[in-house]
Scaffold this active site. Structure first.
Site, PDB file in Angstrom:
ATOM      1  N   ASP A 173      11.741  -4.844  -5.756  1.00  0.00           N
ATOM      2  CA  ASP A 173      12.997  -4.219  -6.171  1.00  0.00           C
ATOM      3  C   ASP A 173      13.183  -2.800  -5.653  1.00  0.00           C
ATOM      4  O   ASP A 173      14.287  -2.270  -5.695  1.00  0.00           O
ATOM      5  CB  ASP A 173      13.075  -4.165  -7.706  1.00  0.00           C
ATOM      6  CG  ASP A 173      12.131  -3.129  -8.279  1.00  0.00           C
ATOM      7  OD1 ASP A 173      12.603  -2.150  -8.884  1.00  0.00           O
ATOM      8  OD2 ASP A 173      10.908  -3.275  -8.102  1.00  0.00           O
ATOM      9  N   GLY A 209       2.770  -0.076  -5.388  1.00  0.00           N
ATOM     10  CA  GLY A 209       2.468   1.291  -4.994  1.00  0.00           C
ATOM     11  C   GLY A 209       1.467   1.932  -5.935  1.00  0.00           C
ATOM     12  O   GLY A 209       0.948   3.015  -5.665  1.00  0.00           O
ATOM     13  N   ASP A 257       5.660  -7.386  -6.690  1.00  0.00           N
ATOM     14  CA  ASP A 257       5.641  -5.980  -7.056  1.00  0.00           C
ATOM     15  C   ASP A 257       5.483  -5.907  -8.581  1.00  0.00           C
ATOM     16  O   ASP A 257       5.667  -6.910  -9.282  1.00  0.00           O
ATOM     17  CB  ASP A 257       6.966  -5.342  -6.598  1.00  0.00           C
ATOM     18  CG  ASP A 257       7.163  -3.949  -7.135  1.00  0.00           C
ATOM     19  OD1 ASP A 257       6.262  -3.116  -6.954  1.00  0.00           O
ATOM     20  OD2 ASP A 257       8.219  -3.693  -7.752  1.00  0.00           O
ATOM     21  N   ILE A 258       5.162  -4.715  -9.095  1.00  0.00           N
ATOM     22  CA  ILE A 258       4.992  -4.583 -10.546  1.00  0.00           C
ATOM     23  C   ILE A 258       6.224  -3.991 -11.213  1.00  0.00           C
ATOM     24  O   ILE A 258       6.949  -4.678 -11.931  1.00  0.00           O
ATOM     25  CB  ILE A 258       3.746  -3.719 -10.871  1.00  0.00           C
ATOM     26  CG1 ILE A 258       2.478  -4.453 -10.428  1.00  0.00           C
ATOM     27  CG2 ILE A 258       3.693  -3.438 -12.376  1.00  0.00           C
ATOM     28  CD1 ILE A 258       1.199  -3.678 -10.683  1.00  0.00           C
ATOM     29  N   ASP A 259       6.467  -2.708 -11.004  1.00  0.00           N
ATOM     30  CA  ASP A 259       7.521  -2.000 -11.739  1.00  0.00           C
ATOM     31  C   ASP A 259       8.911  -2.447 -11.301  1.00  0.00           C
ATOM     32  O   ASP A 259       9.277  -2.332 -10.132  1.00  0.00           O
ATOM     33  CB  ASP A 259       7.362  -0.496 -11.530  1.00  0.00           C
ATOM     34  CG  ASP A 259       6.013  -0.005 -12.020  1.00  0.00           C
ATOM     35  OD1 ASP A 259       5.817   0.048 -13.241  1.00  0.00           O
ATOM     36  OD2 ASP A 259       5.151   0.304 -11.170  1.00  0.00           O
ATOM     37  N   ASN A 309       9.961   1.067  -1.651  1.00  0.00           N
ATOM     38  CA  ASN A 309       8.676   0.786  -1.012  1.00  0.00           C
ATOM     39  C   ASN A 309       8.442  -0.707  -0.800  1.00  0.00           C
ATOM     40  O   ASN A 309       7.400  -1.107  -0.265  1.00  0.00           O
ATOM     41  CB  ASN A 309       7.519   1.388  -1.818  1.00  0.00           C
ATOM     42  CG  ASN A 309       7.404   0.809  -3.220  1.00  0.00           C
ATOM     43  OD1 ASN A 309       8.365   0.251  -3.762  1.00  0.00           O
ATOM     44  ND2 ASN A 309       6.244   0.954  -3.825  1.00  0.00           N
TER      45      ASN A 309
END
Length: 259
Positions: free
Chosen positions: A209, A45, A10-12, A212
């Site tokens: 984290d 997302g 994931d990124i954020d 989603n």
């Protein structure tokens, strides 16, 4: 191919800190993974145009974007799952009446159905990206949309959830909700990639984290929740690492014995 692993990030809150910084240890760990012959991919997302800089910096050409609705393998689009436009049009009309703005999103751009709104500015600004949605209330027409942002205070999305069965609603900000095709998820997008690559379940890994990420972490055999993640995310994962600011990616990869 069976000896190769694939790791989805994931990124954020996972690759990037709350300040949207990429820790040096994370960058080094990802390049080491690739040097060892593993596949590295992003599962986010975000829209593709919202993380092109990260892909370029980390030299990653495989990704699941829009929570699984737009999937790219080695630079080639292999799967798309657009929104039901007729249902979206009805929802948009009702949202306007309730003074809940909408941002329409395809793989290239995002457009708001109102000229300006504080909720849009407040939430988009937290992503610290260069793009900002401009005004085009007809952007949903004659094109495939993979995600829409509905802007409303917490709890008010429940009305839409009960009425619009073609969509899933996932809150990502106190005033904003991701609107996705029903049943769409990062997990579904990941399936398309691992099927193409022929990588078995025991060689699949994922880090996340947020809310989603839950289905992704439940479906991947070797799943890792970030220490800064929500409690329900940690419950969904097989392992929990340190926070992103505390070299959580590096720690997690060592815990998995991938490094």
């Amino acid at each position: 191919m069976a000896e190769k692993s694939i790791v989805f990030f994931d990124i954020d809150g996972t690759l990037l800190t709350e300040e949207k910084k990429l820790p040096a240890s994370t960058r080094e760990a990802i390049f080491t993974l690739k040097e060892q012959g593993h596949e590295v991919a992003i599962a986010t997302g975000r829209a593709p145009f919202m993380f092109e800089d990260i892909r370029n910096e980390l030299e990653i050409n495989t990704f699941v974007s829009y929570n699984g609705q737009f999937v790219v393998l080695n630079g080639e689009v292999i799967y798309t799952n657009p929104l039901n436009i007729s249902s979206l049009e009805k929802l948009t009309e009702e949202a306007l009446q309730k003074k809940h703005p909408i941002v329409f999103m395809d793989h290239e751009d995002m457009k708001a159905n109102v000229p300006e709104h504080s909720y849009i500015r407040e939430s988009i600004d937290t992503l610290k990206i260069e793009q900002f949605p401009t005004h085009d209330p007809d952007y949903y027409k004659d094109r495939d949309l993979y995600q829409t942002l509905l802007f409303c205070p917490e709890g008010e999305e429940r009305y839409y959830e009960s009425k619009y069965q073609d969509f899933d609603f996932i809150r990502w900000h106190p005033v904003s909700v991701d609107l996705l095709p029903k049943g769409g998820s990062k997990a579904k997008g990941i399936e398309k990639i691992v099927e193409k690559l022929g990588i078995p379940k025991e060689k699949q890994y994922a880090f996340g984290d947020g809310l989603n990420d839950i289905e992704m972490l439940r479906s991947i055999s070797n799943s890792v929740a970030m220490g800064n993640g929500k409690e329900e995310v940690k419950v969904a994962a097989k392992y929990v690492t340190k926070s992103v600011e505390d070299d959580g990616i590096l720690h997690g990869l060592r815990m998995l014995e991938l490094l």
